[in-house]
Design a protein around this motif. Structure first.
Motif, short mmCIF file in Angstrom:
data_model
loop_
_atom_site.label_atom_id
_atom_site.label_comp_id
_atom_site.label_asym_id
_atom_site.label_seq_id
_atom_site.Cartn_x
_atom_site.Cartn_y
_atom_site.Cartn_z
N MET A 75 0.83 -1.15 -0.01
CA MET A 75 -0.04 -0.12 0.07
C MET A 75 1.00 1.33 -0.14
SD MET A 75 -3.09 0.96 2.72
CE MET A 75 -3.11 -0.83 2.95
N ALA A 76 0.60 2.29 -0.87
CA ALA A 76 1.27 3.51 -0.88
C ALA A 76 1.01 4.27 0.30
CB ALA A 76 1.03 4.26 -2.04
N ARG A 77 2.36 4.90 0.50
CA ARG A 77 2.45 5.95 1.81
C ARG A 77 1.53 7.13 1.42
NH1 ARG A 77 4.69 8.20 5.96
NH2 ARG A 77 6.20 9.97 5.78
N LEU A 78 0.86 7.53 2.34
CA LEU A 78 0.06 8.56 2.09
C LEU A 78 0.86 9.82 2.07
CD1 LEU A 78 -2.76 7.93 4.78
CD2 LEU A 78 -3.03 7.59 2.26
N LEU A 79 0.00 10.93 1.27
CA LEU A 79 0.87 11.97 1.21
C LEU A 79 1.34 12.70 2.74
CD1 LEU A 79 -1.51 13.43 -1.81
CD2 LEU A 79 0.85 12.43 -1.91
N HIS A 80 2.05 13.32 2.85
CA HIS A 80 2.42 13.79 4.18
C HIS A 80 3.17 15.15 3.88
CE1 HIS A 80 3.75 13.79 8.25
NE2 HIS A 80 4.83 14.48 7.75
N ASN A 81 2.60 16.25 4.45
CA ASN A 81 3.03 17.79 4.32
C ASN A 81 3.81 17.87 5.73
OD1 ASN A 81 3.39 20.51 4.72
ND2 ASN A 81 1.39 21.03 3.85
N ALA A 82 5.12 17.85 5.52
CA ALA A 82 6.16 18.00 6.79
C ALA A 82 5.88 19.32 7.42
CB ALA A 82 7.58 17.90 6.38
N ASN A 83 5.40 20.38 6.72
CA ASN A 83 5.14 21.61 7.38
C ASN A 83 4.07 21.44 8.37
OD1 ASN A 83 6.93 22.69 5.75
ND2 ASN A 83 5.44 23.03 4.29
N LEU A 84 3.31 20.59 8.32
CA LEU A 84 2.30 20.40 9.43
C LEU A 84 2.67 19.60 10.48
CD1 LEU A 84 -0.90 19.71 6.99
CD2 LEU A 84 -0.14 21.89 8.58
N SER A 85 3.81 18.86 10.60
CA SER A 85 4.02 18.03 11.60
C SER A 85 4.19 18.81 13.03
CB SER A 85 5.45 17.29 11.21
OG SER A 85 5.44 16.36 10.26
N SER A 86 4.75 19.68 12.97
CA SER A 86 4.96 20.33 14.46
C SER A 86 3.57 20.90 14.78
CB SER A 86 5.79 21.54 14.33
OG SER A 86 5.23 22.77 13.55
N LEU A 87 2.62 21.23 14.18
CA LEU A 87 1.14 21.32 14.57
C LEU A 87 0.53 20.27 14.91
CD1 LEU A 87 -1.05 23.46 15.09
CD2 LEU A 87 -1.61 23.13 12.55
N ALA A 88 0.69 19.33 14.25
CA ALA A 88 0.21 18.02 14.74
C ALA A 88 0.61 17.44 16.01
CB ALA A 88 0.47 16.80 13.65
N LYS A 89 1.81 17.57 16.11
CA LYS A 89 2.53 17.35 17.54
C LYS A 89 1.96 17.94 18.65
CE LYS A 89 6.80 16.64 19.79
NZ LYS A 89 8.43 16.90 19.87
N LYS A 90 1.74 19.24 18.47
CA LYS A 90 0.92 20.24 19.61
C LYS A 90 -0.43 19.87 19.94
CE LYS A 90 3.72 24.39 18.59
NZ LYS A 90 3.74 25.68 17.95
N LEU A 91 -0.98 19.55 18.88
CA LEU A 91 -2.45 18.92 18.87
C LEU A 91 -2.53 17.76 19.67
CD1 LEU A 91 -3.88 19.79 15.29
CD2 LEU A 91 -4.41 21.20 17.39
N ARG A 92 -1.66 16.60 19.49
CA ARG A 92 -1.56 15.59 20.14
C ARG A 92 -1.24 15.92 21.68
NH1 ARG A 92 1.19 13.58 15.72
NH2 ARG A 92 3.11 14.04 16.35
#
Length: 119
Positions: free
Chosen positions: A1-18
């Motif tokens: 299964m192909a890896r889903l698209l990932h916008n690395a610019n959102l990673s820090s925001l995702a971490k804050k939301l977690r």
């Protein structure tokens, strides 16, 4: 299964939301999803979006919607977002915060059914 698209610019925001989940996200995670036999990711970056919960093996996204999601702008944004996620072969399931707070058992049962873990 192909890896889903990932916008690395959102990673820090995702971490804050977690680190700072809503009370409804916290409840669904710690009182239900955390203990399921399928792995769920919290605040997963997919394309240019961050989804609340994602189960890769079931290709399911679970979104918890506060009141802003029921206003015109929120509905339009969610439609565009869901279309993108659906185009990747993902199923988006939405529950309102009210559902989490007042119909939690029904939400949990619905998730189990959609995951094929209960009839």
């Amino acid at each position: 299964m192909a890896r889903l698209l990932h916008n690395a610019n959102l990673s820090s925001l995702a971490k804050k939301l977690r680190s700072n989940p809503t009370s409804e996200e916290r409840k669904l995670w710690f009182e239900f999803l955390h203990d399921l036999p399928l792995h769920f990711s919290r605040q997963k970056v997919i394309g240019n979006y961050i989804v609340d919960f994602y189960c890769a093996s079931a290709r399911i996204v679970i979104e918890l919607d506060g009141s802003q999601h029921f206003e015109e702008a929120g509905l339009e944004y969610d439609k565009k977002r869901d279309e993108f996620l659906n185009s990747l072969g993902l199923t988006v399931i939405r529950y309102s915060n009210l559902d989490i707070n007042y119909n939690f058992d029904a939400v949990c049962r619905d998730i189990l059914i959609r995951l094929g873990l209960e009839k």
